[in-house]
Design a protein around this motif. Structure first.
Motif, PDB file in Angstrom:
ATOM      1  N   SER A 170       0.839  -1.207   0.000  1.00  0.00           N
ATOM      2  CA  SER A 170       0.000   0.000   0.000  1.00  0.00           C
ATOM      3  C   SER A 170       0.868   1.249   0.000  1.00  0.00           C
ATOM      4  O   SER A 170       0.505   2.276  -0.596  1.00  0.00           O
ATOM      5  N   ALA A 171       2.032   1.161   0.658  1.00  0.00           N
ATOM      6  CA  ALA A 171       2.942   2.303   0.686  1.00  0.00           C
ATOM      7  C   ALA A 171       3.530   2.601  -0.685  1.00  0.00           C
ATOM      8  O   ALA A 171       4.047   3.706  -0.914  1.00  0.00           O
ATOM      9  N   LEU A 172       3.471   1.629  -1.597  1.00  0.00           N
ATOM     10  CA  LEU A 172       4.011   1.817  -2.942  1.00  0.00           C
ATOM     11  C   LEU A 172       2.972   2.353  -3.927  1.00  0.00           C
ATOM     12  O   LEU A 172       3.286   2.575  -5.092  1.00  0.00           O
ATOM     13  N   VAL A 173       1.725   2.512  -3.455  1.00  0.00           N
ATOM     14  CA  VAL A 173       0.698   3.095  -4.322  1.00  0.00           C
ATOM     15  C   VAL A 173       0.974   4.584  -4.447  1.00  0.00           C
ATOM     16  O   VAL A 173       1.062   5.294  -3.437  1.00  0.00           O
ATOM     17  N   HIS A 180       6.745  11.895  -0.995  1.00  0.00           N
ATOM     18  CA  HIS A 180       8.060  11.504  -1.508  1.00  0.00           C
ATOM     19  C   HIS A 180       8.860  12.689  -2.031  1.00  0.00           C
ATOM     20  O   HIS A 180       9.929  12.498  -2.614  1.00  0.00           O
ATOM     21  N   GLY A 181       8.346  13.902  -1.853  1.00  0.00           N
ATOM     22  CA  GLY A 181       9.101  15.085  -2.275  1.00  0.00           C
ATOM     23  C   GLY A 181       9.173  15.259  -3.773  1.00  0.00           C
ATOM     24  O   GLY A 181      10.142  15.833  -4.280  1.00  0.00           O
ATOM     25  N   LEU A 265      11.681   3.641  -5.168  1.00  0.00           N
ATOM     26  CA  LEU A 265      10.485   3.367  -4.379  1.00  0.00           C
ATOM     27  C   LEU A 265       9.592   4.599  -4.245  1.00  0.00           C
ATOM     28  O   LEU A 265       8.512   4.517  -3.652  1.00  0.00           O
ATOM     29  N   ARG A 266      10.016   5.731  -4.778  1.00  0.00           N
ATOM     30  CA  ARG A 266       9.206   6.943  -4.726  1.00  0.00           C
ATOM     31  C   ARG A 266       8.323   7.030  -5.967  1.00  0.00           C
ATOM     32  O   ARG A 266       8.696   6.557  -7.046  1.00  0.00           O
ATOM     33  N   SER A 267       7.159   7.676  -5.825  1.00  0.00           N
ATOM     34  CA  SER A 267       6.249   7.753  -6.967  1.00  0.00           C
ATOM     35  C   SER A 267       5.312   8.938  -6.823  1.00  0.00           C
ATOM     36  O   SER A 267       5.209   9.562  -5.755  1.00  0.00           O
TER      37      SER A 267
END
Length: 686
Positions: A170-173, A180-181, A265-267
């Motif tokens: 869920s954290a990767l949605v 994530h800046g 891993l940021r999006s």
């Protein structure tokens, strides 16, 4: 020791995670899938967080919600479930991978698709029944189907053994990027048509490593892998994502696009509306260079066979200036130049309108319209009849610059320039295709600038005479000898009209073309004998001529559609099939593609001089060579997009494919035997 024994006994009593928290695995050669829950019981909340858990075998992949060039995402069917609404999938950020040369978006290894599932009656047990269909791909793609069951009892919603797994994915949605800046600073649309590019400006609070962008716009276009440019501190990036050839449905500027940006891993997930890109200094210098090319191409266009017959009107005007006045000469040549430039600007406006409507545009496409062809036939016939002395048109005094017939008026000179421009489009001059391709692949400003330069180039001889009118005044004075010249020039116009009727026959059928041609001929004949008719019947001549002109204009719209022109000769031509190019080159064959049309004069010159004679014709007739004809006489969206994929928007166009040139080798507009043979050899490879 007593403490260790106690902990060991607790673990034995606890055993594995409750079966109520997950379904059984459903497996195949691609891996396995199951349905998991983040809680052990339903609790009192109005919804549950579930997860579709994939564990894929090495090398296997499944697809994201927007799969890319091929594939499809998992499809979920919850029929048979109890106390469960339709769950909503939350998609973790995807990865890009290439399969069989296609760009695809999806997942590999392990992934959990979080599911937000509403409850019909909170606090009651849930029976989840899921039929999931998905496409798993490695070297091949295999459709998969799994039947999954998960029952959750009523009771306190304690975290399950799978809560962490669901939370991790869920954290990767992707969200709005603030977590994530990541920030989208600008979204711009570059180019147009098949040359369109989405340019995204990205800012980051942390250094970027490998940013990527995934664009979802099914009603606009498909997009390929971006070209990324990082700033020196790596906190800013420009991502240029080109459209996928053959997918453009409408312009990017002003369209609503959904984008997903990833960087490790940021999006970031956002909706953007690209604006037309501002020109950079390099773009401006490129535009100036291309305008110079357009000027030269427009100048040479005066020598093309399509233009020469119509310029006969101007020749007659030049001859009439012998011994005339300097002001009269300057005004007439400026009027002709104005007609040429105005016509090019009108073509630019038409091209911009067609592009803004999302349609493919090309050079000379008006010759694909029967209405345009028959209108030109009628007008050319009227000009020819005027030159033959069948009738004279007297215009108001304010339009006159020196008396006489229509060709002596400012309006007449303006129209002669306009007609020359319209009939120039099926011809091609050196440098012309380059300039047209540059313009039509870009925005309205570039199109207008390039077409204006083409107009100035073609009008430059007239502008030169307007600047130095003494050149025309030194010609022989008008006399009876001009009657013969008028008749010969009228024949040139009539020949142009007959050629247009042959093009019309290919589009609407021979009968419709004969009706149009016959009606025009009859109208001219009636006007020729008008002075011999009784005075009482002359009043009906005008109505009869108008009726015949109406018949000529209407006939093409009731034709049988025409037939494709016969290929003839010794070359075994086959119909163009873009999809077959990959298959044929994979079989080791060489393919020669000829995009042509019955109205393209330069195409016919290329065939007669190079393609259908000598060594080229012999090579194209060999079994290992396929000669493929793309007939653009009528509008054809497939051919238009094929041309645009090479940055070309007009014909003639030829390309050669082969095992050593699977993407095609584009040839010059004016072919030579040596160029074609060299391309055939290069495409064939060793």
């Amino acid at each position: 020791m007593r403490l260790l024994a106690f902990l060991f006994s607790v673990l034995l009593l606890a055993g594995p995670a409750s079966a109520a928290e997950s379904s059984d695995w459903s497996g195949s050669e691609s891996g396995r899938v199951r349905l998991i829950s983040s809680v052990a019981a339903t609790g009192s909340a109005a919804s549950l967080r579930l997860g579709l858990h994939f564990q894929l075998a090495p090398g296997w992949k499944i697809y994201w919600r927007s799969p890319g060039d091929a594939g499809y995402p998992p499809r979920l069917d919850w029929a048979g479930s109890a106390n469960l609404g339709a769950p909503v999938i939350q998609w973790p950020a995807p990865h890009r991978f290439v399969l069989a040369g296609l760009q695809n978006h999806g997942y590999m290894g392990e992934v959990v698709l979080p599911l937000d599932a509403p409850l019909t009656v909170p606090g009651q047990p849930v029976a989840a029944r899921l039929a999931v269909e998905f496409l798993a791909c490695a070297q091949v793609c295999v459709p998969q189907k799994a039947e999954l069951s998960l029952d959750l009892p009523a009771g306190p919603a304690e975290p399950s053994a799978f809560a962490h797994d669901i939370g991790r994915f869920s954290a990767l949605v992707p969200g709005d990027g603030s977590r994530h800046g990541l920030t989208v600073e600008a979204a711009e649309a570059l180019g147009a048509g098949e040359a369109s590019v989405l340019r995204l400006s990205l800012a980051s609070t942390e250094p970027l490593t490998a940013p990527d962008i995934f664009v979802e716009a099914d009603e606009v276009a498909g997009f390929g892998e971006p070209r990324v440019t990082l700033s020196p501190d790596k906190r800013h990036a420009v991502l240029n994502s080109p459209v996928t050839p053959g997918t453009v449905l409408k312009p990017l500027a002003g369209a609503l696009l959904r984008i997903t940006v990833t960087d490790g891993l940021r999006s970031l997930d956002a909706m953007v509306t690209p604006v037309p890109a501002t020109a950079s200094p390099s773009t401006e210098s490129g535009l100036l260079a291309m305008m110079a090319v357009a000027l030269l191409g427009g100048l040479i266009l005066n020598l093309m066979p399509c233009v020469l017959p119509v310029l006969s009107i101007k020749v007659l005007g030049v001859l009439s200036h012998g011994g005339g006045e300097r002001g009269h000469v300057r005004a007439s040549f400026l009027a002709s130049a104005a007609g040429i430039i105005a016509s090019f600007l009108a073509l630019a406006a038409l091209a911009i309108a067609v592009k803004q409507a999302g349609q493919a545009v090309g050079w000379g496409i008006q010759f694909q319209q029967p209405g345009f062809l028959v209108t030109m036939v009628v007008l050319l016939a009227l000009f020819a009849a005027n030159l033959w002395g069948v009738f004279e048109i007297s215009l108001p005094t304010w339009l006159m610059t020196g008396g006489g017939g229509n060709h002596h008026t400012v309006l007449g000179h303006f129209l002669s320039g306009a007609f020359a421009t319209l009939l120039a489009t099926p011809c091609s001059a050196p440098f012309l295709g380059t300039a047209i391709g540059f313009a039509l692949a870009r925005g309205p400003e570039e199109i207008t600038a390039i077409f204006a330069a083409l107009g100035v180039g073609m009008a430059s001889p007239f502008l030169a005479v307007a600047a130095w009118p003494d050149a025309a005044l030194r010609l022989p004075k008008p006399g009876r000898w001009m009657i013969t010249v008028r008749k010969l020039l009228g024949l040139a116009l009539a020949a142009t009209g007959i050629w247009l009727l042959t093009v019309l026959a290919a589009q609407t059928g021979l009968f419709a073309a004969l009706v149009s041609g016959g009606a025009v001929t009859a109208a001219i004949a009636i006007m020729a004998v008008k002075h011999r008719l009784p005075a009482s019947s002359r009043s009906a001549v005008g109505a009869c001529v108008v009726a015949l002109a109406g018949l000529a204009l209407a006939a093409p719209f009731h034709g049988d559609g025409g037939q494709a022109s016969a290929s003839g000769g010794t070359i075994p031509w086959v119909a163009f099939d873009r999809a077959a190019l990959t298959r044929l080159t994979g079989e080791g064959k060489v393919v020669f593609v000829d995009v042509t049309a019955d109205w393209c004069i330069t195409c016919k010159v290329n065939k007669a001089a190079v393609v259908e004679r000598g060594e080229v014709a012999r090579r194209l007739g060999l079994p290992q060579t396929v000669a493929m004809k793309a007939d653009w006489t009528k509008p054809d969206e497939t051919i238009s997009r094929y041309l645009a994929s090479f940055g070309r928007y007009g014909i003639p166009f030829n390309a050669v494919y082969g095992p050593a040139a699977p993407d095609g080798l584009a040839l010059s507009e004016l072919l030579s035997e040596s160029e074609v043979l060299a391309a055939l050899d290069k495409a064939a490879g060793p």
